[in-house]
Design a protein around this motif. Structure first.
Motif, PDB file in Angstrom:
ATOM      1  N   ASN A 159      14.777  18.634 -29.209  1.00  0.00           N
ATOM      2  CA  ASN A 159      15.018  20.168 -29.709  1.00  0.00           C
ATOM      3  C   ASN A 159      16.464  20.679 -29.564  1.00  0.00           C
ATOM      4  OD1 ASN A 159      12.212  20.367 -30.381  1.00  0.00           O
ATOM      5  ND2 ASN A 159      11.780  20.953 -28.180  1.00  0.00           N
TER       6      ASN A 159
ATOM      7  N   ASP B 117      18.815  24.152 -28.939  1.00  0.00           N
ATOM      8  CA  ASP B 117      17.461  24.671 -28.809  1.00  0.00           C
ATOM      9  C   ASP B 117      17.352  26.322 -28.664  1.00  0.00           C
ATOM     10  OD1 ASP B 117      14.858  25.496 -27.669  1.00  0.00           O
ATOM     11  OD2 ASP B 117      14.704  23.885 -26.259  1.00  0.00           O
TER      12      ASP B 117
ATOM     13  N   SER C 170      14.844  28.334 -28.246  1.00  0.00           N
ATOM     14  CA  SER C 170      13.506  28.955 -27.894  1.00  0.00           C
ATOM     15  C   SER C 170      13.615  30.285 -26.998  1.00  0.00           C
ATOM     16  CB  SER C 170      12.745  27.962 -27.054  1.00  0.00           C
ATOM     17  OG  SER C 170      12.673  26.695 -27.343  1.00  0.00           O
TER      18      SER C 170
ATOM     19  N   ARG D  29      12.110  33.904 -28.206  1.00  0.00           N
ATOM     20  CA  ARG D  29      11.258  34.752 -27.544  1.00  0.00           C
ATOM     21  C   ARG D  29      11.779  36.093 -27.245  1.00  0.00           C
ATOM     22  NH1 ARG D  29      11.381  36.863 -22.509  1.00  0.00           N
ATOM     23  NH2 ARG D  29      13.384  36.254 -22.044  1.00  0.00           N
TER      24      ARG D  29
END
Length: 340
Positions: free
Chosen positions: A157, A294, A296, A300
């Protein structure tokens, strides 16, 4: 906001690209006070400043740059953005800037680094130290780059924020590690809250990875696949997330990857070729590693990107096929040796 199927001209492009989200307006309520944009004259600065102004019309948004581009200062002022001409390498010029609780640091140097490496280091390492020292009482959201990471496997990722910033090669990438370290030092020393935004390839119709690939397809130029993957994000969302990061600062400052999911350059070339009606000329093979991040944590905090790859491909193909404006600034995304 309803997104258009195409952009008729630069005016509409910038109108859409600077439309603030409701989430941005809400987040800026949590960080009152003036916003000072240092290095407002770059590719992203003018639209970021305009978005900030539209998201919070009652506050001062101040753009600082050399303003060497004709008409930029007047354009920003017409949109309600105060402009100050200053050389950020000058301690005296920095001292004269107004105090502001919110700093967006966008200054830096990439292209032209080869041959004048000394200036690249001055802009990417010395200037951040001067700024961090001058605005130690502010919160500082600073643009960095995915280039601070080592190459990572394209099967994964991408590099997350806990991967140590050890740039693989090149004066530019290593000077960007120095930029982060200077900002970290002063954040630790003075307790300055901040974020280091490791941005990977924002997309505008006038520049970016997709623009570069589309232009090569139309010119029947070979597309090198060695750097076979990249992350891309619509510039409007990148600016939105950067401004929202003012409400997500940490003490000491910390890194935050900003981009969209990874894309295949081969896949992008074929999809753009279909839209343009021109078969892409592909050369080489994908390396097993690339500069990938990545995102992520950003997803979030801010949610996933709302502008999809397919929409960006549609917009890009339509724009370049009609001969839309180009900044003439290739990203050189394909470079693996760190030389720009």
């Amino acid at each position: 906001m309803k997104l258009p199927d195409r952009f008729d001209d630069v005016r509409q492009l910038e109108e859409v690209m600077t439309q603030p989200s409701e989430a941005l307006a809400a987040d800026l309520e949590r960080v009152p006070g003036d916003i000072l944009v240092l290095g407002v004259g770059g590719k992203m600065g003018p639209t970021l400043a305009r978005m900030a102004r539209r998201a919070s019309p009652s506050r001062r948004v101040i753009g600082v740059a050399r303003f060497s581009q004709p008409g930029l200062r007047e354009s920003l002022q017409a949109q309600g953005i105060e402009c100050i001409e200053a050389d950020l390498l000058s301690r005296e010029a920095l001292a004269r800037l107004p105090d502001a609780p919110n700093i967006v640091f966008m200054a830096g140097r990439k292209f032209g680094s080869t041959g004048s490496e000394w200036l690249t280091w001055a802009m990417n390492a010395h200037v951040p130290a001067l700024v961090a020292e001058r605005f130690k009482a502010s919160r500082i959201v600073a643009f960095s780059t995915a280039c601070v990471y080592p190459f990572v496997s394209t099967a994964g990722n991408g590099a997350a924020e806990d991967v140590p910033p050890t740039a693989p090669s090149g004066e530019y990438a290593n000077s960007c590690v120095a930029r982060e370290r200077m900002l970290e030092h002063f954040s630790h020393e003075s307790g300055t809250p901040g974020r280091l935004l490791r941005l990977s390839y924002a997309i505008d119709m006038r520049y970016g990875v997709l623009h570069d690939v589309a232009q090569k397809i139309l010119r029947h130029e070979a597309i090198d696949l060695a750097m076979g993957h990249a992350n891309v994000i619509w510039q409007g969302e990148a600016n939105d997330w950067a401004l929202r990061s003012l409400a997500q600062c940490t003490t000491p400052t910390s890194a935050l990857n900003i981009s969209g999911p990874k894309v295949s350059i081969r896949g992008v070339a074929h999809k753009l070729g279909e839209r343009l009606g021109v078969a892409p000329v592909l050369t080489g093979q994908e390396a097993p590693t690339a500069w990938l991040v990545d995102c992520s944590e950003a997803f979030r905090l801010f949610g996933p990107p709302q502008v999809t790859l397919d929409r960006m491909l549609d917009w890009t193909a339509d724009w370049v096929q009609r001969g839309g404006a180009s900044l003439g600034k290739p990203t050189h995304y394909e470079a693996r040796d760190g030389k720009y």
